[in-house]
Motif scaffolding. Structure first.
Motif, mmCIF file in Angstrom:
data_model
loop_
_atom_site.group_PDB
_atom_site.id
_atom_site.type_symbol
_atom_site.label_atom_id
_atom_site.label_comp_id
_atom_site.label_asym_id
_atom_site.label_seq_id
_atom_site.Cartn_x
_atom_site.Cartn_y
_atom_site.Cartn_z
ATOM 1 N N GLN A 51 -5.834 4.078 4.071
ATOM 2 C CA GLN A 51 -4.708 4.834 3.532
ATOM 3 C C GLN A 51 -4.902 5.188 2.054
ATOM 4 O OE1 GLN A 51 -4.115 1.916 5.437
ATOM 5 N NE2 GLN A 51 -3.899 3.254 7.212
ATOM 6 N N GLY A 52 -6.025 4.781 1.483
ATOM 7 C CA GLY A 52 -6.308 5.063 0.083
ATOM 8 C C GLY A 52 -5.717 4.056 -0.890
ATOM 9 N N VAL A 53 -5.232 2.944 -0.368
ATOM 10 C CA VAL A 53 -4.658 1.897 -1.211
ATOM 11 C C VAL A 53 -5.791 1.012 -1.732
ATOM 12 C CG1 VAL A 53 -3.118 -0.105 -1.265
ATOM 13 C CG2 VAL A 53 -2.505 1.915 0.091
ATOM 14 N N THR A 54 -5.802 0.772 -3.031
ATOM 15 C CA THR A 54 -6.831 -0.075 -3.630
ATOM 16 C C THR A 54 -6.680 -1.497 -3.129
ATOM 17 O OG1 THR A 54 -6.879 1.314 -5.592
ATOM 18 C CG2 THR A 54 -7.793 -0.900 -5.819
#
Length: 80
Positions: A51-54
């Protein structure tokens, strides 16, 4: 710089890469922390999930400092 990389959480060492931005660009150093794994040291690299969450963040440093312009002239390693 090196102290910040080696003392980040999870780091047990450092690796230094010699890099060059373009074919005729000036070389520079990239310093990354490493952690020891069964098959040897692995670079600590920031990651994200699908989801592009670090999910992990690590310090990677680029240094453009060059010697002899930035050298310790009293060092036995200094040879201009």
């Amino acid at each position: 710089m090196l102290d910040s990389v080696i003392h980040q959480e999870g780091a047990s060492g450092v690796r230094i890469y010699l890099a060059q931005a373009k074919k005729k660009g000036e070389p520079y150093l990239i310093v990354v922390g490493t952690r020891q794994e069964k098959d040897g040291p692995k670079d600590l690299i920031s990651t994200t999930d699908k989801q592009g969450v670090t999910t992990a963040t690590y310090l990677v440093v680029r240094s453009d400092d060059k010697c002899p312009a930035n050298c310790d002239k009293t060092s036995p390693y200094y040879h201009p």
